[in-house]
Design a protein around this motif. Structure first.
Motif, short mmCIF file in Angstrom:
data_model
loop_
_atom_site.label_atom_id
_atom_site.label_comp_id
_atom_site.label_asym_id
_atom_site.label_seq_id
_atom_site.Cartn_x
_atom_site.Cartn_y
_atom_site.Cartn_z
N LEU A 104 0.83 -1.20 0.00
CA LEU A 104 0.00 0.00 0.00
C LEU A 104 0.87 1.25 0.00
O LEU A 104 0.58 2.22 -0.71
CB LEU A 104 -0.93 0.00 1.21
N HIS A 107 2.14 2.46 -3.41
CA HIS A 107 1.05 2.64 -4.38
C HIS A 107 1.56 3.46 -5.58
O HIS A 107 2.31 4.43 -5.41
CB HIS A 107 -0.12 3.36 -3.72
N ILE A 153 -2.53 8.95 -0.86
CA ILE A 153 -3.10 7.61 -0.68
C ILE A 153 -4.61 7.70 -0.50
O ILE A 153 -5.38 6.93 -1.08
CB ILE A 153 -2.46 6.92 0.54
N ALA A 158 -6.97 4.20 -2.58
CA ALA A 158 -6.25 2.92 -2.56
C ALA A 158 -6.91 1.92 -1.63
O ALA A 158 -7.31 2.26 -0.52
CB ALA A 158 -4.80 3.16 -2.12
#
Length: 404
Positions: A104, A107, A153, A158
């Motif tokens: 994550l 990303h 993010i 995401a």
């Protein structure tokens, strides 16, 4: 395990659980940081709770609740607030989401620099100051970069899930870069009184083992793990009892951690022939040549030079050039090393870096120019923020004459 080590291990696990449950990276990361601070203040005095991860999750969720209740958009989030009630500690899922969190943080909506910085903060547990030092930027600049990365993010929407297959290679490359940065910050701390930070090297190795477990056929993952093991194996011999730095050539190799060396050599020996060799595999091969030598004099320097030549073609980097210059000096003499080193003088990234000055001093001393070497050792000592390195460089300078 100290409180600091336990918190560093638990931090990505707790953050992963919160993001999976509530889906808001920025808010969850802030809440986890507050929970970690509360634990750092309370646990040493009151003792570590029976379920430390559950304690951190409960405190972080309460921080999230307070945050949403004070938000201007409270009315639109009433349902979210109602859902943010701490669950019993026995309801905490028994799984580690650290690897999902790693992906994550990498990303594709983020720039490579932001991916590295955010992962070092959220997963590696480094402070903003430590990350800034790793990137050679001011701390305020790094704080802004991390804040923007968290906002990005969120705006990118995401999902907290493994990346799709088409994105995995690029995301994995950044993950490996981050893990290597964490390891390097631990192996030679960029600042402070201690040369080594075992909490960071251990965490980097732990996370890399996890990636290797999931991707056992990936040569670069295996190469990075081998490199970390072969390098960290020398840790017990890198300092004297008083904390003084001991260079590789002067180390007592009987103190090296043989099981780590054996594991690292086995990994790279099995992986390297599968080709094509990537930068981590080549660096691990160089480390293996050093670790296989019974003493400094037995080092196969021509093989190391050949490996550095390959590494320079695969992944040119100023730090690689520094090490290549030293190896070249051992084979062809110090003047050859100094000539290679001169190619870095125009590199803005290295202009004020202490390692360039330190390597130049070492090669000048080898070349029989002690007065010039003293000048560069002194400059290197002024530039480094690591106290053990500073003391070592000052001692080297003091042992050389001011003039002939």
């Amino acid at each position: 395990m100290t409180v600091e080590e336990e918190l560093r291990t638990l931090a990505p696990q707790v953050l992963g659980i919160l993001i999976r449950r509530y889906g808001q990276f920025d808010a969850c990361e802030d809440a986890v940081q507050e929970a970690l601070l509360a634990a750092a203040l309370q646990w040493p005095a009151e003792g570590t709770p029976a379920n430390p991860r559950g304690w951190l999750i409960t405190v972080a969720v309460r921080r999230l609740t307070d945050q949403f209740r004070s938000d201007d958009a409270r009315r639109r989030r009433e349902q979210a607030v109602a859902a943010l009630e701490p669950e019993p500690s026995d309801a905490v899922p028994d799984r580690d989401d650290t690897l999902t969190l790693l992906f994550l943080c990498c990303h594709p909506a983020l720039s490579p620099a932001s991916q590295l910085a955010l992962t070092l903060r959220a997963v590696g547990g480094l402070t903003t100051a430590e990350i800034a030092s790793a990137f050679f930027v001011p701390e305020a600049t790094m704080a802004q970069r991390i804040s923007r990365a968290k906002a990005k993010i969120k705006s990118a929407g995401a999902r907290f899930a493994p990346p799709p297959p088409e994105e995995r290679p690029a995301r994995l490359e950044v993950v490996l870069q981050v893990l290597y940065l964490i390891f390097n910050e631990g192996y030679t701390a960029s600042s402070g009184a201690d040369l080594h930070r075992g909490d960071l090297t251990a965490e980097a190795i732990r996370l890399t083992r996890e990636v290797h477990r999931l991707l056992p056929a990936d040569g670069e993952v295996a190469g990075l793990l081998a490199l970390m093991l072969l390098t960290d194996a020398r840790r017990p011999a890198r300092t004297r009892p008083d904390g003084t730095l001991v260079l590789l050539a002067e180390q007592d190799r009987s103190r090296w951690l043989r099981p780590m060396i054996d594991e690292g050599i086995e990994l790279i020996t099995r992986t390297l022939p599968q080709g094509p060799a990537g930068p981590y595999q080549l660096q691990a091969a160089i480390a293996a040549v050093h670790d296989e030598a019974t003493d400094a004099a037995a080092t196969d320097w021509p093989q190391i030079v050949a490996l550095y030549q390959l590494l320079t073609r695969v992944a040119p980097n100023p730090m690689v050039t520094l090490s290549h210059a030293v190896a070249l000096a051992m084979v062809k003499g110090p003047q050859a090393g100094l000539e290679l080193l001169a190619t870095l003088d125009a590199d803005e990234r290295m202009a004020s870096h202490h390692r360039l000055a330190a390597v130049r001093a070492h090669l000048l001393e080898m070349a029989g120019s002690p007065v010039e070497a003293r000048k560069w050792y002194t400059l290197a000592a002024k530039r480094t923020t690591s106290l053990p390195e500073q003391r070592y460089l000052e001692q080297k300078a003091a042992a050389l004459p001011l003039e002939l």
